[in-house]
Write a protein that holds these residues in place. Sequence first.
Motif, PDB file in Angstrom:
ATOM      1  N   UNK A  94      -4.300  10.679  -5.501  1.00  0.00           N
ATOM      2  CA  UNK A  94      -4.139   9.285  -5.128  1.00  0.00           C
ATOM      3  C   UNK A  94      -4.468   8.448  -6.353  1.00  0.00           C
ATOM      4  N   UNK A  95      -4.329   7.148  -6.205  1.00  0.00           N
ATOM      5  CA  UNK A  95      -4.583   6.268  -7.342  1.00  0.00           C
ATOM      6  C   UNK A  95      -5.563   5.186  -6.946  1.00  0.00           C
ATOM      7  N   UNK A  96      -6.730   5.205  -7.549  1.00  0.00           N
ATOM      8  CA  UNK A  96      -7.696   4.138  -7.291  1.00  0.00           C
ATOM      9  C   UNK A  96      -7.279   2.885  -8.037  1.00  0.00           C
ATOM     10  N   UNK A  99      -3.866   1.627  -6.527  1.00  0.00           N
ATOM     11  CA  UNK A  99      -3.909   1.486  -5.070  1.00  0.00           C
ATOM     12  C   UNK A  99      -2.523   1.751  -4.473  1.00  0.00           C
ATOM     13  N   UNK A 103      -3.792   3.557  -0.500  1.00  0.00           N
ATOM     14  CA  UNK A 103      -4.757   4.635  -0.360  1.00  0.00           C
ATOM     15  C   UNK A 103      -4.176   5.899   0.245  1.00  0.00           C
TER      16      UNK A 103
ATOM     17  N   UNK B  31      -8.585   2.804   7.568  1.00  0.00           N
ATOM     18  CA  UNK B  31      -7.200   3.130   7.884  1.00  0.00           C
ATOM     19  C   UNK B  31      -7.140   4.469   8.589  1.00  0.00           C
ATOM     20  N   UNK B  33      -4.347   7.772   9.108  1.00  0.00           N
ATOM     21  CA  UNK B  33      -3.088   8.321   8.618  1.00  0.00           C
ATOM     22  C   UNK B  33      -2.687   9.531   9.461  1.00  0.00           C
ATOM     23  N   UNK B  48       0.729   5.510   7.490  1.00  0.00           N
ATOM     24  CA  UNK B  48      -0.624   4.988   7.410  1.00  0.00           C
ATOM     25  C   UNK B  48      -0.669   3.672   8.168  1.00  0.00           C
ATOM     26  N   UNK B  94     -10.619   3.289   2.231  1.00  0.00           N
ATOM     27  CA  UNK B  94     -10.207   3.098   0.843  1.00  0.00           C
ATOM     28  C   UNK B  94      -9.638   4.375   0.277  1.00  0.00           C
ATOM     29  N   UNK B  95     -10.034   4.726  -0.906  1.00  0.00           N
ATOM     30  CA  UNK B  95      -9.593   5.960  -1.543  1.00  0.00           C
ATOM     31  C   UNK B  95     -10.626   7.057  -1.383  1.00  0.00           C
TER      32      UNK B  95
END
Lengths: 116, 110
Positions: A94-96, A99, A103, B31, B33, B48, B94-95
Motif C-alpha cells: 500500500x502507499x502511505x 494514500x 488505504x 474503513x 474492505x 472499500x 488508515x494504512x
Amino acid sequence: DAGVTQSPTHLIKTRGQQVTLRCSPKSGHDTVSWYQQALGQGPQFIFQYYEEEERQRGNFPDRFSGHQFPNYSSELNVNALLLGDSALYLCASSSIVKREGVDTQYFGPGTRLTVL
Amino acid sequence: SQQGEEDPQALSIQEGENATMNCSYKTSINNLQWYRQNSGRGLVHLILIRSNEREKHSGRLRVTLDTSKKSSSLLITASRAADTASYFCATGYGSEKLVFGKGTKLTVNP
C-alpha cells in the motif's frame, strides 16, 4: 504495471529450519505488510514495514522477523520452524505517502510453506 | 484474534441467483474492505467502504455498512460460476493492519 509479486510459490522445510520469503510491492507503493493464513482461516497480520522500519507488529513471536530494502521490497524470515508455521504467507502493499485507493492493500499470490 | 466474523460460513446457490454475505465486527473502524480468494491463492480487493459511508456499488457488487450495529453486508447480484470463491471482510484504520474474519465460502452451481 506489475502487481505484488512473491517468491517462492511453494516451499517445504523441516522442523527447526529457517526460511526466507520475498515480496516486491506494487509499483509506486512504499509500505509492505505480511500476513499468515492457516488453512480454513482468515489472514492474520504479522507486521508492516515502512521506510525500512517495522511500523506495526501483530501477535507473533520473535522467530518471525522481517526487513525492507531501499527499493521497498521486503523479506520475511522465520527461524526454528514449527509444524504450526505451515500456512500461506501473504504480502500486501500500500502507499502511505500517496494514500492510493484510500488505504487499499493489494495482495500478492502468496507463498505456501509446508513444515514437515 | 479476528475482529470480523462472516456469516454464513458457507453458501451454495445457483447461477443467476443473488448471494448475500454478512460481516460483524467489534471495535470502531475507519474503513471496511471486502476481498475474494480463489482456492487458497492471493486475495483480490473488491471494494472499500469508509466509516462515514452507508452503501457502495461496484459492478454487480453492493456493500452496505451499519456502524451502529457494527455490521456490513456484501451482495453479489446475478451470480456466475466464476464467483465461486471465499469472501473475507477486513476492518482497517488508515494504512494500518487489516483484521480479517474467517470468510464465507461461496459456491455458485452452473
